[in-house]
Design a protein around this motif. Structure first.
Motif, PDB file in Angstrom:
ATOM      1  N   GLU A 261      45.132  47.661  34.790  1.00 41.77           N
ATOM      2  CA  GLU A 261      43.786  47.466  34.383  1.00 41.77           C
ATOM      3  C   GLU A 261      43.243  48.922  34.283  1.00 41.77           C
ATOM      4  O   GLU A 261      42.532  49.237  33.378  1.00 41.77           O
TER       5      GLU A 261
ATOM      6  N   HIS B 147      35.439  50.811  39.692  1.00 43.52           N
ATOM      7  CA  HIS B 147      36.475  49.958  39.677  1.00 43.52           C
ATOM      8  C   HIS B 147      37.707  50.438  40.442  1.00 43.52           C
ATOM      9  O   HIS B 147      38.254  49.844  41.119  1.00 43.52           O
TER      10      HIS B 147
ATOM     11  N   HIS C 298      39.911  48.841  43.726  1.00 47.91           N
ATOM     12  CA  HIS C 298      41.097  48.802  43.826  1.00 47.91           C
ATOM     13  C   HIS C 298      41.776  49.524  44.773  1.00 47.91           C
ATOM     14  O   HIS C 298      42.626  48.947  45.728  1.00 47.91           O
TER      15      HIS C 298
ATOM     16  N   HIS D 185      36.828  39.902  43.520  1.00 50.72           N
ATOM     17  CA  HIS D 185      37.261  40.608  42.418  1.00 50.72           C
ATOM     18  C   HIS D 185      37.442  40.080  40.903  1.00 50.72           C
ATOM     19  O   HIS D 185      37.003  40.813  39.885  1.00 50.72           O
TER      20      HIS D 185
ATOM     21  N   ASP E 267      36.213  42.344  37.796  1.00 53.95           N
ATOM     22  CA  ASP E 267      37.021  42.446  36.554  1.00 53.95           C
ATOM     23  C   ASP E 267      36.227  41.832  35.364  1.00 53.95           C
ATOM     24  O   ASP E 267      36.506  42.372  34.124  1.00 53.95           O
TER      25      ASP E 267
HETATM   26 FE   LIG Z   1      40.683  44.997  38.844  1.00 53.93          FE
END
Ligand SMILES: [Fe+2]
Ligand SMILES: [Fe+2]
Length: 138
Positions: A62, A77, A81, A117, A122
């Motif tokens: 990602e 983001h 993570h 998430h 996402d």
């Molecule tokens: Fe993600």
């Protein structure tokens, strides 16, 4: 038996990411089933370790995609993570130290985190790519 069912609303419409998300959900279910069927801690730990590796691989996929396509929310983001990885490693550490109650607590953390998430975080990059008319091939 599955503790966590895949739903079409989880889809970000980027093939490689949807496949990885499905695999993550599948792995959480395998881990859950193994706990319920009373597998040994050794087996559980092996599944868990494999899952940690896969989560890391997924985050990398990602992040590469977001950098490549100049997603403005990348840092935020990435931070999400990192927080997840930190938490998962804490579980791993407890596991290694023989804590027995860890399993169900871990599953509920993973299920909540994946829900949040996938559906909230996402979706932001997915919406950005869509808005820009980008069809990413990861
Ligand atoms: Fe993600
Ligand atoms: Fe993801």
């Amino acid at each position: 038996m599955s503790t966590f069912l895949w739903e079409p609303s989880f889809e970000v419409n980027i093939k490689i990411i949807d496949e990885q998300h499905k695999k993550l959900v599948e792995t959480v279910n395998i881990l859950y089933d193994s706990i319920v069927s009373g597998e040994s801690s050794k087996v559980l730990f092996t599944i868990f370790e494999r899952m940690v590796e896969y989560v890391t691989f997924h985050f990398e996929t990602e992040e590469e995609l977001m950098v490549r396509l100049s997603f403005p929310g990348f840092q935020e983001h990435k931070h999400e993570h990192e927080e997840c990885t930190k938490k998962v490693l804490e579980f791993k550490h407890k596991f290694e130290n023989g804590e027995k109650t860890i399993s169900i607590e871990l599953i509920s953390f993973l299920v909540d985190w994946i829900h949040h998430h996938l559906l909230c975080v996402d979706m932001k990059y997915a919406a950005f790519f869509k808005e820009k008319g980008i069809t990413p091939r990861a």
